[in-house]
Scaffold this active site. Sequence first.
Site, mmCIF file in Angstrom:
data_model
loop_
_atom_site.group_PDB
_atom_site.id
_atom_site.type_symbol
_atom_site.label_atom_id
_atom_site.label_comp_id
_atom_site.label_asym_id
_atom_site.label_seq_id
_atom_site.Cartn_x
_atom_site.Cartn_y
_atom_site.Cartn_z
ATOM 1 N N CYS A 104 0.813 -1.228 0.000
ATOM 2 C CA CYS A 104 0.000 0.000 0.000
ATOM 3 C C CYS A 104 0.842 1.272 0.000
ATOM 4 C CB CYS A 104 -0.934 0.007 1.202
ATOM 5 S SG CYS A 104 -1.929 -1.464 1.303
ATOM 6 N N HIS A 139 -3.640 6.766 2.490
ATOM 7 C CA HIS A 139 -4.018 5.444 1.975
ATOM 8 C C HIS A 139 -5.384 5.074 2.559
ATOM 9 C CE1 HIS A 139 -4.142 1.338 0.913
ATOM 10 N NE2 HIS A 139 -3.962 0.890 2.141
ATOM 11 N N ASN A 155 -10.098 -0.988 -0.205
ATOM 12 C CA ASN A 155 -8.637 -0.894 -0.150
ATOM 13 C C ASN A 155 -8.071 -1.408 -1.469
ATOM 14 O OD1 ASN A 155 -5.906 -1.147 0.293
ATOM 15 N ND2 ASN A 155 -6.092 -2.148 2.296
HETATM 16 N N1 ACO Z 1 -18.495 -9.676 8.781
HETATM 17 C C1 ACO Z 1 -18.961 -9.961 10.015
HETATM 18 N N2 ACO Z 1 -18.152 -10.226 11.055
HETATM 19 C C2 ACO Z 1 -16.826 -10.205 10.810
HETATM 20 C C3 ACO Z 1 -16.284 -9.919 9.552
HETATM 21 C C4 ACO Z 1 -17.178 -9.651 8.507
HETATM 22 N N3 ACO Z 1 -16.771 -9.353 7.268
HETATM 23 N N4 ACO Z 1 -14.937 -9.950 9.642
HETATM 24 C C5 ACO Z 1 -14.636 -10.242 10.905
HETATM 25 N N5 ACO Z 1 -15.784 -10.415 11.616
HETATM 26 C C6 ACO Z 1 -15.920 -10.750 13.016
HETATM 27 C C7 ACO Z 1 -14.719 -11.492 13.550
HETATM 28 O O1 ACO Z 1 -14.827 -12.879 13.266
HETATM 29 C C8 ACO Z 1 -14.811 -11.206 15.022
HETATM 30 O O2 ACO Z 1 -15.782 -12.075 15.599
HETATM 31 P P1 ACO Z 1 -15.484 -12.774 17.002
HETATM 32 O O3 ACO Z 1 -15.355 -11.632 17.970
HETATM 33 O O4 ACO Z 1 -16.697 -13.615 17.190
HETATM 34 O O5 ACO Z 1 -14.217 -13.530 16.806
HETATM 35 C C9 ACO Z 1 -15.392 -9.787 15.072
HETATM 36 O O6 ACO Z 1 -15.985 -9.568 13.793
HETATM 37 C C10 ACO Z 1 -14.363 -8.727 15.348
HETATM 38 O O7 ACO Z 1 -13.242 -8.967 14.505
HETATM 39 P P2 ACO Z 1 -11.974 -8.037 14.516
HETATM 40 O O8 ACO Z 1 -10.932 -8.593 13.605
HETATM 41 O O9 ACO Z 1 -11.591 -7.726 15.927
HETATM 42 O O10 ACO Z 1 -12.599 -6.728 13.851
HETATM 43 P P3 ACO Z 1 -11.935 -5.326 13.713
HETATM 44 O O11 ACO Z 1 -12.830 -4.331 14.274
HETATM 45 O O12 ACO Z 1 -10.485 -5.294 14.114
HETATM 46 O O13 ACO Z 1 -11.955 -5.111 12.129
HETATM 47 C C11 ACO Z 1 -10.515 -5.183 10.197
HETATM 48 C C12 ACO Z 1 -11.217 -5.975 11.285
HETATM 49 C C13 ACO Z 1 -11.563 -4.449 9.403
HETATM 50 C C14 ACO Z 1 -9.749 -6.143 9.298
HETATM 51 C C15 ACO Z 1 -9.543 -4.152 10.825
HETATM 52 O O14 ACO Z 1 -8.757 -4.781 11.806
HETATM 53 C C16 ACO Z 1 -8.654 -3.479 9.837
HETATM 54 O O15 ACO Z 1 -9.087 -2.678 9.037
HETATM 55 N N6 ACO Z 1 -7.333 -3.728 9.892
HETATM 56 C C17 ACO Z 1 -6.368 -3.053 9.076
HETATM 57 C C18 ACO Z 1 -6.333 -3.507 7.658
HETATM 58 C C19 ACO Z 1 -5.297 -2.706 6.897
HETATM 59 O O16 ACO Z 1 -5.019 -1.569 7.202
HETATM 60 N N7 ACO Z 1 -4.678 -3.245 5.894
HETATM 61 C C20 ACO Z 1 -3.678 -2.393 5.263
HETATM 62 C C21 ACO Z 1 -2.856 -2.898 4.373
HETATM 63 S S1 ACO Z 1 -3.524 -3.984 3.162
HETATM 64 C C22 ACO Z 1 -2.187 -4.301 2.103
HETATM 65 O O17 ACO Z 1 -1.094 -3.907 2.308
HETATM 66 C C23 ACO Z 1 -2.492 -5.198 0.890
#
Ligand code: ACO
Length: 328
Positions: A114, A255, A285
Amino acid sequence: MARAWIAGTGAYLPAKVLTNFDLEKMVDTSDEWITQRTGIKERHIAAEDEAVSDLVIKAARPALEMAGAAPQDIDAVIICTITPDNSFPSTACLVQKGLGLRPGIPAFDISAACSGFVYGLIIADSLIRTGAVKCVLLAGAEILSRITNWTDRNTCVLFGDGAGVAIVAPSPDPSRGLVASCWHADGSLGDLLIQPAGGSRLPASAETVAAGLHTIHMSGNEVFKHAVRAMSQAAETVLNQARIPPEEVKLFVPHQANIRILEATCQRTRIPLERTVLAIDRIGNTSAATIPIGLDMAVREGRISAGDAVLLDAFGGGFTWGAALVRW
Ligand code: ACO
């Protein structure tokens, strides 16, 4: 020595749109969860016969037009991507051929996930400052849908496809162009965001395909924390370098990975969301493509004028991160 300046921008988003409601039919998720946790409503998905070079070529034409440049004016091609058409030849070589650029000019891809576009801009600036080249076609482009595990709700809701191009040329005026930048990496955290197979470590085999190792694997929470910290620090570094207070930033182009990352970064950097490009709802993204796509949207909406301070800021796999302050 003239610094690099962005003379024109262009973007291309594939025609097919995949909404959160479409995803509800594919995995156990909901529009409400995706919107609240990520800010994403829809993303574009490349057609089966489209590869990254095709997206770049379509984004390059309006960029060349805006810059008033002809294909013959381009002296170098840099494509920032983690989803190239092939490992080799580079996507940059395919773009050189597809756009009919001059034979013999240098063309290469860079892999910084990214952060690719920020890295690419710093490289283009170095080439221009040394006088090695004058006009660079710089693109951030991805087809992440090809390396997405469409059965994994943790990741498949996040990514999209697209391309953005900047025509980077010597600044017409010493006060304009890339005035400050920083770029960083920390390879010790690489496993937190990785496509495990397909390279020389784990070449493609029936086993790697069956295990889903050719897709994006991410520790979302960890990436989130590092992204906010690193992007805020990078923004502060370049603002200090340029001796510009946050209030003077006309437009912040970070980003686009998650609206909560953007909100937290804006708060720490003390730049309000109103002066920030927010395209995550429409494009998801798109890795290296998000900054040049966001820049192009802003330019075409009339949000940037000559002389404005524009702050670019990125974080991605590697980990890599960096920022750049451009006087438009
Ligand atoms: N729909 C419904 N529920 C979901 C989904 C979904 N799509 N995805 C995850 N959940 C659930 C999980 O299973 C979890 O359930 P549990 O508590 O029963 O285990 C719950 O939601 C919470 O999951 P978290 O992973 O804690 O959710 P979080 O609020 O952290 O959001 C996310 C996850 C969106 C991935 C976030 O952490 C994020 O944006 N991270 C950064 C990503 C990023 O910046 N990437 C950058 C680079 S990408 C690159 O370089 C190619």
